[in-house]
Scaffold this motif. Structure first.
Motif, mmCIF file in Angstrom:
data_model
loop_
_atom_site.group_PDB
_atom_site.id
_atom_site.type_symbol
_atom_site.label_atom_id
_atom_site.label_comp_id
_atom_site.label_asym_id
_atom_site.label_seq_id
_atom_site.Cartn_x
_atom_site.Cartn_y
_atom_site.Cartn_z
ATOM 1 N N LYS A 38 3.017 6.005 -2.864
ATOM 2 C CA LYS A 38 4.149 6.791 -3.374
ATOM 3 C C LYS A 38 4.080 6.948 -4.890
ATOM 4 C CE LYS A 38 7.490 5.647 0.271
ATOM 5 N NZ LYS A 38 8.784 4.988 0.591
ATOM 6 N N GLN A 39 3.687 5.868 -5.584
ATOM 7 C CA GLN A 39 3.580 5.931 -7.044
ATOM 8 C C GLN A 39 2.511 6.934 -7.465
ATOM 9 O OE1 GLN A 39 5.618 4.432 -9.102
ATOM 10 N NE2 GLN A 39 4.612 5.250 -10.942
ATOM 11 N N LEU A 40 1.381 6.938 -6.771
ATOM 12 C CA LEU A 40 0.320 7.890 -7.092
ATOM 13 C C LEU A 40 0.752 9.322 -6.831
ATOM 14 C CD1 LEU A 40 -2.794 5.986 -5.643
ATOM 15 C CD2 LEU A 40 -2.188 6.294 -8.041
ATOM 16 N N ILE A 41 1.447 9.533 -5.741
ATOM 17 C CA ILE A 41 1.934 10.893 -5.435
ATOM 18 C C ILE A 41 2.925 11.351 -6.495
ATOM 19 C CG2 ILE A 41 3.257 12.248 -3.771
ATOM 20 C CD1 ILE A 41 2.035 10.531 -1.562
ATOM 21 N N ALA A 79 2.410 14.514 -9.102
ATOM 22 C CA ALA A 79 3.327 15.651 -9.111
ATOM 23 C C ALA A 79 3.827 15.967 -10.517
ATOM 24 C CB ALA A 79 4.507 15.374 -8.187
ATOM 25 N N ARG A 80 3.809 14.989 -11.413
ATOM 26 C CA ARG A 80 4.295 15.224 -12.775
ATOM 27 C C ARG A 80 3.299 15.983 -13.634
ATOM 28 N NH1 ARG A 80 6.572 9.104 -14.085
ATOM 29 N NH2 ARG A 80 8.282 9.100 -12.532
ATOM 30 N N ILE A 81 2.036 15.952 -13.275
ATOM 31 C CA ILE A 81 0.999 16.587 -14.088
ATOM 32 C C ILE A 81 0.912 18.067 -13.748
ATOM 33 C CG2 ILE A 81 -1.450 16.558 -14.689
ATOM 34 C CD1 ILE A 81 -1.516 13.635 -13.904
ATOM 35 N N VAL A 125 0.829 -1.203 0.000
ATOM 36 C CA VAL A 125 0.000 0.000 0.000
ATOM 37 C C VAL A 125 0.865 1.256 0.000
ATOM 38 C CG1 VAL A 125 -1.769 1.267 1.267
ATOM 39 C CG2 VAL A 125 -1.858 -1.232 1.167
ATOM 40 N N GLU A 126 1.923 1.227 0.764
ATOM 41 C CA GLU A 126 2.816 2.387 0.811
ATOM 42 C C GLU A 126 3.480 2.630 -0.536
ATOM 43 O OE1 GLU A 126 6.372 4.076 3.753
ATOM 44 O OE2 GLU A 126 5.703 2.000 3.869
ATOM 45 N N GLU A 127 3.857 1.572 -1.225
ATOM 46 C CA GLU A 127 4.475 1.713 -2.541
ATOM 47 C C GLU A 127 3.480 2.282 -3.556
ATOM 48 O OE1 GLU A 127 7.563 1.715 -5.153
ATOM 49 O OE2 GLU A 127 7.604 1.239 -3.012
#
Length: 207
Positions: free
Chosen positions: A80-83, A87-89, A75-77
């Motif tokens: 982090k991937q979603l965050i 941030a790239r958009i 879940v933590e991984e």
């Protein structure tokens, strides 16, 4: 009032706890590590009393859940991937994606509403009566019993009627009269059939 009193009591206790934790002499809890000293699969009455009956045993199955301070690694991984992806958009691209998603949702809702309206209208069309029962009954009575047909024969008609069958003569005369009346549409298509039925019944005695 009891709920408000309980809420006020809890709020006061939380404020006191925050003051104690923020005190300069209080060590940081993030630097403290809690480890289980004794694990036992047997029922522990002391733990039952301290947890108000929520935790009956302190075994290796419940320790990871009750002492966990972080989510599961998977879940933590994912978080982090979603965050990172968010941030790239850029804000403009995000706004366009939001508008596109809202448009798709609106179109989908319109289609669903349209299907519901069409299904309701189709049900109404199926339940709607497409004929007049009075006209049907009158037509059946005219064909079967000659009810409502005229006894007057048209001029120049040389049809002979037997004296023992007055009803048949009435039907034949009525049929001849019906054939001379101009009709259009569906009535004209029903004319030969009615005449044929009446002529066929005319040959049956007692009908």
């Amino acid at each position: 009032p009891s709920v408000l009193d309980s809420f006020a009591l809890l709020s006061g206790q939380l404020n006191t706890l925050n003051k104690v934790l923020k005190h300069e002499k209080t060590p940081l809890l993030r630097n403290q590590v809690i480890i289980p000293l004794v694990l036992s699969p047997d029922r522990d009455e002391e733990i039952m009393r301290q947890t108000e009956g929520r935790v009956p045993v302190f075994s290796h199955e419940v320790v990871p859940d009750h002492l966990r301070t972080k989510p599961d690694p998977e879940v933590e991984e994912q978080e982090k991937q979603l965050i990172t992806d968010a941030a790239r958009i850029s804000p403009d691209v995000a706004q366009k994606q939001i508008q596109s998603l809202n448009k798709m949702c609106s179109n989908l809702l319109e289609k669903i509403n349209k299907e519901e309206r069409e299904s309701e209208s189709g049900g109404l069309r199926q339940n709607k009566q497409t004929f007049n029962p009075a006209d049907t009954n009158a037509l059946v009575a005219a064909v079967a019993f000659g009810k409502g047909l005229s006894n007057r024969r048209p001029p120049g008609s040389g049809a002979s009627v037997q004296s023992g069958q007055p009803g048949a003569g009435a039907i034949i005369a009525g049929a001849s009269g019906m054939q001379q009346v101009p009709m259009s549409g569906a009535a004209a298509q029903q004319q030969p059939m009615l005449a044929g039925v009446q002529m066929a019944q005319a040959g049956q005695p007692g009908k």
